[in-house]
Design a protein around this motif. Structure first.
Motif, mmCIF file in Angstrom:
data_model
loop_
_atom_site.group_PDB
_atom_site.id
_atom_site.type_symbol
_atom_site.label_atom_id
_atom_site.label_comp_id
_atom_site.label_asym_id
_atom_site.label_seq_id
_atom_site.Cartn_x
_atom_site.Cartn_y
_atom_site.Cartn_z
ATOM 1 N N ILE A 374 0.832 -1.204 0.000
ATOM 2 C CA ILE A 374 0.000 0.000 0.000
ATOM 3 C C ILE A 374 0.867 1.254 0.000
ATOM 4 O O ILE A 374 0.593 2.213 -0.725
ATOM 5 N N ALA A 375 1.926 1.224 0.818
ATOM 6 C CA ALA A 375 2.805 2.395 0.919
ATOM 7 C C ALA A 375 3.460 2.734 -0.408
ATOM 8 O O ALA A 375 3.755 3.901 -0.685
ATOM 9 N N HIS A 376 3.699 1.737 -1.248
ATOM 10 C CA HIS A 376 4.372 1.972 -2.522
ATOM 11 C C HIS A 376 3.421 2.126 -3.709
ATOM 12 O O HIS A 376 3.796 2.721 -4.720
ATOM 13 N N ARG A 377 2.186 1.603 -3.587
ATOM 14 C CA ARG A 377 1.344 1.535 -4.788
ATOM 15 C C ARG A 377 0.010 2.268 -4.690
ATOM 16 O O ARG A 377 -0.607 2.538 -5.722
ATOM 17 N N SER A 378 -0.464 2.550 -3.495
ATOM 18 C CA SER A 378 -1.771 3.183 -3.388
ATOM 19 C C SER A 378 -1.758 4.550 -4.071
ATOM 20 O O SER A 378 -0.774 5.288 -4.010
ATOM 21 N N SER A 381 -2.955 9.370 -1.164
ATOM 22 C CA SER A 381 -1.792 9.818 -0.390
ATOM 23 C C SER A 381 -1.962 9.559 1.108
ATOM 24 O O SER A 381 -0.998 9.217 1.803
ATOM 25 N N GLU A 383 -3.754 7.134 2.453
ATOM 26 C CA GLU A 383 -3.623 5.686 2.631
ATOM 27 C C GLU A 383 -2.162 5.273 2.581
ATOM 28 O O GLU A 383 -1.705 4.436 3.373
ATOM 29 N N ARG A 384 -1.417 5.864 1.651
ATOM 30 C CA ARG A 384 0.023 5.575 1.559
ATOM 31 C C ARG A 384 0.734 5.956 2.851
ATOM 32 O O ARG A 384 1.572 5.197 3.355
ATOM 33 N N GLN A 385 0.427 7.129 3.379
ATOM 34 C CA GLN A 385 1.098 7.592 4.594
ATOM 35 C C GLN A 385 0.746 6.724 5.790
ATOM 36 O O GLN A 385 1.613 6.388 6.600
ATOM 37 N N SER A 388 2.660 3.530 5.443
ATOM 38 C CA SER A 388 4.083 3.785 5.680
ATOM 39 C C SER A 388 4.363 3.936 7.164
ATOM 40 O O SER A 388 5.375 3.426 7.682
#
Length: 600
Positions: A374-378, A381, A383-385, A388
């Motif tokens: 998720i951190a690399h592909r979502s 922003s 959701e990515r954070q 991460s």
């Protein structure tokens, strides 16, 4: 030697039933290609390769080790090179990488599952392609477009492998002390001069080129970690199309003589004015290198699972076959002269400890792998954070806790065998020796603990911790009216609350004495690991209860999950009591003894 069998049923239970990987992939950009049928086919092929090709080479690698020749070249154990060629021909290195550079573009979490099988079958062999993974991530995140086009296609195909070259003889973990120099050349390249130690897969005969990712210091750079830059240094220089040119001025000075992982070439690497190329900005090398280091930490966490799984498989088979003494409650094998040792409570204690750590840590690692996806592909922003942040918090726990418990499990495997476990031909003592490094490389348990408590928890004012305890709290609330789950929910509720209280206690003490953080950190990390594992075991027990109700006639697997969860809560989770007491004890007893009193 234990005969490794990939635990596909358990892997699929965690992926499909506990963590809903099918839905995860369907919602992940680029993950839609990972259909259930494709994932199942990939896992089955990886299992076959691990069981039939890699596992038979494991003991050979330990016995033969690697050989350094007078010209500095290194030969790997018999069969390693041929197995690697099969690995490359099968397309395994390209699985999670970008399609534009020749990759298959599948989710990275799928690669993590394969890495577990490979590592369980033959950890030393698995390190060769494993280091390349971090090298590719670093280039993808921080390299220029030209650097990506030059190096990534051959790394992704597996024709080349990669390393990371960090520490030096005088530096250890304190990379701010490194002395390797980088000097500008008129053409924009750099001359790299210095010596690096403990370089896994630094020189070998399995690939035509090796791409070293090297930390070095530019002239006039600031002292300490703020003055470190990062460079690409290939074994053979290449042109912009990736064609091999002359040999670079980099060589293996010697092989380390190690306790374990003999099949992997751990090298002293000498850079004698080798040609290198800057990655990222000057003096920002450590920031770039963290991409590689975090990949390596997650990879090392897998070693903990691999150790627990492979040792458990060996110990379980032996415990069912070995006849010794009678059960205290009456003979279970009256036709024989003795009962199989699996009937004895202490043997069951060791086997269940191995099982609880292997299966529980597998669930935690796969959850972490989902967050990495998720951190690399979502495309969201926020959701990515969030992913991460979760991964940042869990990484030191997974690296340190999983390797500590993996090593414990490996030692239990030797103990189950008794005297035979101490004999090399059985292969159990090799698992202990191979696994011992896992608590050291990529940052010791103490370093991971400082990272968790100091940087991740206290420096975020508890925010990163709360992100995870909130997930546990939501699970607790969802099971509040499930009577079957109360044996797990009640203790988990208390521990989730205590986790925050202990954090506050350490934080308050640290405001007066920062050494309180160091004094509490390892116990805090292990406490965090046991509570995290309690959550994953409760979650697995809840899913197993549903599956058992749906299919009571075929429920042995699910009942075993519930029983193992009960064992974990009854016999392992109470370790949190001692860790909590030691956290609260603080720094006083450590600081009270004057240095002069440490004598012999």
């Amino acid at each position: 030697m234990p005969e490794y069998k990939a635990p596909l049923k358990d892997i699929e239970f965690v992926m499909n039933d506990v963590l809903a990987f099918e839905q995860h992939y369907a919602n992940l950009p680029g993950g839609e290609e990972a259909s259930p049928d494709l994932v199942s086919a990939i896992l089955n092929e990886a299992a076959k390769f691990s069981e039939e090709v890699l596992a038979p080479l494991n003991q050979i690698g330990d016995q033969q080790g690697c050989t350094r020749h007078e010209d500095g070249s290194v030969t790997t154990p018999s069969g390693f090179k041929e197995a690697y060629q099969q690995y490359v021909e099968g397309g395994w290195p390209s699985l999670p990488n970008a399609v534009e550079f020749g990759g298959q573009g599948l989710p990275e979490s799928l690669s993590s599952v394969i890495s577990e099988m490979v590592g369980s079958a033959n950890w030393s062999w698995g390190m060769y392609p494993g280091l390349s993974h971090g090298c590719m991530n670093t280039l993808t995140s921080h390299g220029t477009q030209q650097q990506k086009e030059t190096y990534l296609p051959k790394l992704i195909s597996g024709e080349w492998t990669g390393t990371m070259c960090l520490t030096e003889p005088h530096a250890g973990t304190d990379l701010g002390l490194l002395r390797t120099k980088a000097e500008h050349n008129p053409d924009g390249s750099y001359n790299i001069t210095g010596t690096k130690i403990f370089i896994s897969s630094g020189e070998h005969d399995m690939a035509e080129n090796i791409i070293h990712i090297v930390l070095a210091r530019l002239p006039g750079a600031p002292e300490g970690t703020k003055g470190i830059s990062l460079f690409i240094v290939p074994k053979f220089n290449v042109d912009q199309q990736g064609n091999l040119l002359e040999a670079n001025a980099v060589s293996c000075g010697s092989l380390e003589h190690k306790m374990g992982i003999h099949g992997n070439s751990t090298c002293v690497m000498n850079f004698d004015g080798a040609t290198g190329f800057l990655i990222g900005a000057e003096n920002r090398g450590l920031n770039c290198m963290f991409t590689f280091m975090n990949s390596a930490r997650l990879g090392t966490a897998i070693q903990g699972i691999a150790a627990a799984e492979s040792s458990y498989q060996g110990a379980l088979a032996y415990a069912k076959d070995r006849l010794q003494m009678r059960s205290l409650s009456g003979a279970t094998n009256p036709q024989g002269k003795a009962d199989p040792i699996i009937v004895h409570p202490d043997v069951r204690r060791m086997l269940l400890t191995q099982k609880a750590f292997a299966e529980g840590n597998r669930a935690m690692l796969y959850f972490g792998a989902q967050q990495n996806d998720i951190a690399h592909r979502s495309q969201d922003s926020q959701e990515r954070q969030a992913a991460s942040d979760l991964l940042s918090f869990l990484t030191p726990i997974m690296k340190a806790f999983m390797t500590e418990t993996g090593y414990e499990s490996a030692n239990h495997g030797v103990q189950v065998f008794g005297g035979h476990g101490f004999i090399a031909e059985w292969g159990m003592e090799q698992i202990v020796r191979d696994t011992r490094i896992s608590m050291l490389y990529e940052g010791t348990t103490g370093i991971q603990a400082l990272d968790l408590l100091g940087r991740k928890v206290l420096m975020s004012q508890g925010t990163l911790l709360k992100n995870f305890t909130k997930i546990i709290h939501q699970f607790i609330q969802s099971q509040a009216h499930n009577d079957l789950m109360q044996e797990f929910i009640a203790p988990l509720t208390l521990l989730n609350k205590e986790w925050g209280e202990l954090t506050m206690e350490v934080g308050m003490k640290a405001m007066k004495d920062q050494d309180e953080v160091g004094a509490a950190s390892v116990d805090y990390l292990m406490y965090s690991g046991y509570v995290s594992l309690a959550y994953f075991w409760a979650k697995m027990a809840q899913v197993a209860q549903i599956k058992l109700a749906e299919n009571p006639d075929n429920g042995d697997f699910y009942q075993a999950k519930i029983d193992t969860a009960r064992f974990y809560y009854a016999r392992i989770l109470p370790r949190t009591l001692s860790h909590a007491a030691m956290i609260s004890a603080g720094n006083a007893s450590l600081a009270a003894i004057d240095e002069s009193h440490f004598s012999f």
